[in-house]
Design a protein around this motif. Structure first.
Motif, PDB file in Angstrom:
ATOM      1  N   SER A  81      32.075  44.418  39.186  1.00 32.37           N
ATOM      2  CA  SER A  81      33.204  43.736  38.544  1.00 32.37           C
ATOM      3  C   SER A  81      34.383  43.515  39.491  1.00 32.37           C
ATOM      4  O   SER A  81      35.362  42.895  39.101  1.00 32.37           O
ATOM      5  N   SER A  82      34.297  44.007  40.707  1.00 34.06           N
ATOM      6  CA  SER A  82      35.448  43.999  41.603  1.00 34.06           C
ATOM      7  C   SER A  82      35.991  42.594  41.855  1.00 34.06           C
ATOM      8  O   SER A  82      37.182  42.340  41.731  1.00 34.06           O
ATOM      9  N   SER A  83      35.103  41.662  42.221  1.00 31.70           N
ATOM     10  CA  SER A  83      35.565  40.299  42.535  1.00 31.70           C
ATOM     11  C   SER A  83      36.127  39.608  41.299  1.00 31.70           C
ATOM     12  O   SER A  83      37.095  38.838  41.399  1.00 31.70           O
ATOM     13  N   PHE A  84      35.540  39.860  40.129  1.00 34.74           N
ATOM     14  CA  PHE A  84      36.054  39.258  38.895  1.00 34.74           C
ATOM     15  C   PHE A  84      37.450  39.785  38.570  1.00 34.74           C
ATOM     16  O   PHE A  84      38.349  39.014  38.209  1.00 34.74           O
ATOM     17  N   LEU A  85      37.641  41.084  38.706  1.00 35.20           N
ATOM     18  CA  LEU A  85      38.925  41.676  38.358  1.00 35.20           C
ATOM     19  C   LEU A  85      40.004  41.293  39.365  1.00 35.20           C
ATOM     20  O   LEU A  85      41.165  41.132  38.992  1.00 35.20           O
ATOM     21  N   THR A  86      39.625  41.156  40.634  1.00 39.02           N
ATOM     22  CA  THR A  86      40.594  40.692  41.640  1.00 39.02           C
ATOM     23  C   THR A  86      41.073  39.291  41.308  1.00 39.02           C
ATOM     24  O   THR A  86      42.276  38.992  41.357  1.00 39.02           O
ATOM     25  N   ALA A  87      40.127  38.407  40.964  1.00 40.59           N
ATOM     26  CA  ALA A  87      40.503  37.035  40.605  1.00 40.59           C
ATOM     27  C   ALA A  87      41.298  36.999  39.307  1.00 40.59           C
ATOM     28  O   ALA A  87      42.280  36.255  39.184  1.00 40.59           O
ATOM     29  N   ALA A  88      40.898  37.801  38.313  1.00 39.97           N
ATOM     30  CA  ALA A  88      41.600  37.803  37.030  1.00 39.97           C
ATOM     31  C   ALA A  88      43.033  38.291  37.188  1.00 39.97           C
ATOM     32  O   ALA A  88      43.960  37.726  36.581  1.00 39.97           O
ATOM     33  N   GLU A  89      43.226  39.322  37.988  1.00 38.37           N
ATOM     34  CA  GLU A  89      44.582  39.833  38.207  1.00 38.37           C
ATOM     35  C   GLU A  89      45.461  38.780  38.872  1.00 38.37           C
ATOM     36  O   GLU A  89      46.619  38.584  38.492  1.00 38.37           O
TER      37      GLU A  89
END
Length: 485
Positions: free
Chosen positions: A389-397
């Motif tokens: 989930s790291s890349s998704f959460l970085t983009a979402a933030e």
């Protein structure tokens, strides 16, 4: 369906049962046993002679066991004189490894494709392969179904105000997928670029005459260059070095040693003033420089040492962060995993649906850039699968904090949720919903407890593909239209 038998493996029985219900038939009986040494035994419970056989088996968290189970089922059907064997694999195993990422790596997806093709199958039905080049891995006919029409139908029915939303790709590789869905919904799209470049540049092996003299005496004596540093005046402050600092004569030059690198680092003016035959005279400036070093006050020497110390501490701190990211910070293993390890079975990155992470996101030293506008808009963050989930959460933030997005929905065809990624998404305040299909099996208790997770059923698409394939009809209709319309 006449003269057809549908069997289900143990990877995703819920999906297989729904497919059979849409076909109006029952799953054919099959007995699958696992021995104490992890061997698999398959026994078909009915005759398949001159029948069209369909085997439903998806990838799962125990990928290797279920892949081997599928291979044994194929062999059993072939030995039982089945007329045609079609495997239905909603999530194709090892699809992420569809290209050679390292110099000595393997294209594992092609290995799996070759194994299945030579095992005796006649046709393959799957959904949303990770990359288009995987079509060339198979020597048998392949139908790659798309979940996009079903996802588009769900968005139109369940998301109010979707016409003002923006479809966003979290990297350049997913741009084609995002633009296709944006065209179906007739909305705008954007792209997130994340720069994960290593901020630490590799240092030259050449000893620096500016930095080396600031090192403590103990380190300088133990340096691999200690046998040659004295001849170059590197152990002395820069102010004490004379313009005519000597170099190693060419007849004594060793190409395997680092002294050649030091020679290239010296200015040309210093090389022009050297006299190869004046070895004794060249030692005099070095002796004078050593005397001047002794006369320098301690403050003059300590100041550059402190500056270098701060730089080294910052570099070591950044290096530790990068090393932690590269090894993905090992997570505590669940009791079931510990039992398997004790029995000789090793699992890597086992999904831990019940384990709660300490934080929703691991900060990474990366630079995120948005190409597009999401100000006060609903965002569909789209990819083909969710594992980490790291890349998704970085983009979402970034989209919500820096770009002013109103809501963020993560959408993917396959929800693998490796490690504690699903729990991290639940804790993340920037993600409102995560939407996946049911191609990958998840425990029922996890689905019921998750407040953000939404699963879209694609069993109707798979059943229609089986029906059309059995009756010899075209399945191109499934690529563009939703069966739920």
């Amino acid at each position: 369906m006449r003269d057809a038998k549908v069997f289900a493996g143990t990877s995703h029985p819920t999906l297989a049962t729904r497919v059979a219900q849409h076909l109006g038939i029952e799953l054919s009986p099959v007995t699958i046993r696992r021995y104490s040494n992890r061997e698999i035994s398959v026994e078909l419970g009915c005759s398949v002679r001159e029948k069209d056989v369909y085997l439903i088996q998806s990838g799962s968290s125990t990928m290797n066991d279920h892949l081997m189970e599928l291979m044994v089922m194929i062999s059993a059907c072939q030995l039982a004189s089945a007329r045609k064997i079609t495997i239905v694999v909603p999530y194709f195993p090892y699809s992420k490894q569809s290209k050679k990422k390292k110099r000595r790596g393997a294209v594992t997806a092609k290995v799996v494709a070759c194994m299945l093709c030579v095992s005796g199958i006649d046709h393959i039905v799957t959904m949303d392969l990770h990359s288009s080049q995987m079509h060339g891995f198979f020597t048998k006919p392949l139908d790659n179904l798309l979940s996009e029409p079903t996802i588009v139908h769900w968005i139109k029915d369940n998301v109010a105000g979707y016409k003002d939303a923006v479809a966003v790709a979290k990297n350049a590789g997913g741009a084609k997928r995002v633009t296709s869905l944006a065209d179906k919904l007739k909305i705008s799209f954007a792209l997130v670029h994340t720069d994960n470049a290593n901020p630490l540049k590799q240092m030259s092996r050449t000893p620096s005459s500016v930095a080396m003299h600031t090192l403590p005496p103990g380190l300088l004596e133990n340096s691999p260059y200690s046998s040659r540093l004295g001849s170059f005046g590197i152990g002395s402050p820069p102010s004490a070095l004379a313009p005519s600092t000597p170099v190693i004569p060419e007849e004594n030059y060793d190409p395997d040693a680092d002294n050649g690198l030091v020679m290239k680092a010296l200015p040309k003016s210093a090389l022009d003033t050297q006299d190869k035959d004046s070895d004794e005279e060249s030692k005099e400036p070095l002796d004078e420089a050593a005397e001047e070093t002794k006369e320098l006050p301690n403050e003059a020497i300590d100041q550059p040492k402190e500056a270098l110390k701060e730089v080294i501490e910052e570099a070591l701190s950044a290096k530790k962060i990068l090393e932690a990211e590269n090894r993905n910070d090992e997570l505590p293993l669940s009791p079931s995993t510990l039992e398997l390890i004790a029995s000789g079975t090793h699992l890597i990155n086992e999904p831990s649906y019940t384990q709660k992470p300490s934080t929703w996101h691991k900060k990474k030293a990366s630079r995120v850039t948005l190409v597009g506008d999401v100000q006060n808009k609903l965002v569909f963050l789209i990819d083909d699968m969710i594992d980490s989930s790291s890349s998704f959460l970085t983009a979402a933030e970034h989209l919500k904090v820096q770009c002013g997005a109103k809501e963020i929905y993560i959408i993917a065809a396959h929800g693998l949720f490796g490690g504690t990624s699903l729990a991290e998404i639940e804790l993340c305040p920037h993600v409102d919903k995560v939407i996946v299909t049911n191609t990958f099996p998840l425990p029922d208790e996890v689905i019921s407890k998750s407040k953000k997770l939404v699963q879209i059923d694609v069993s109707l698409v798979l059943s229609e593909a089986i029906r059309r394939n059995h009756n010899g009809e075209s399945i191109s209709y499934l690529f563009e239209k939703s069966l739920y319309d």
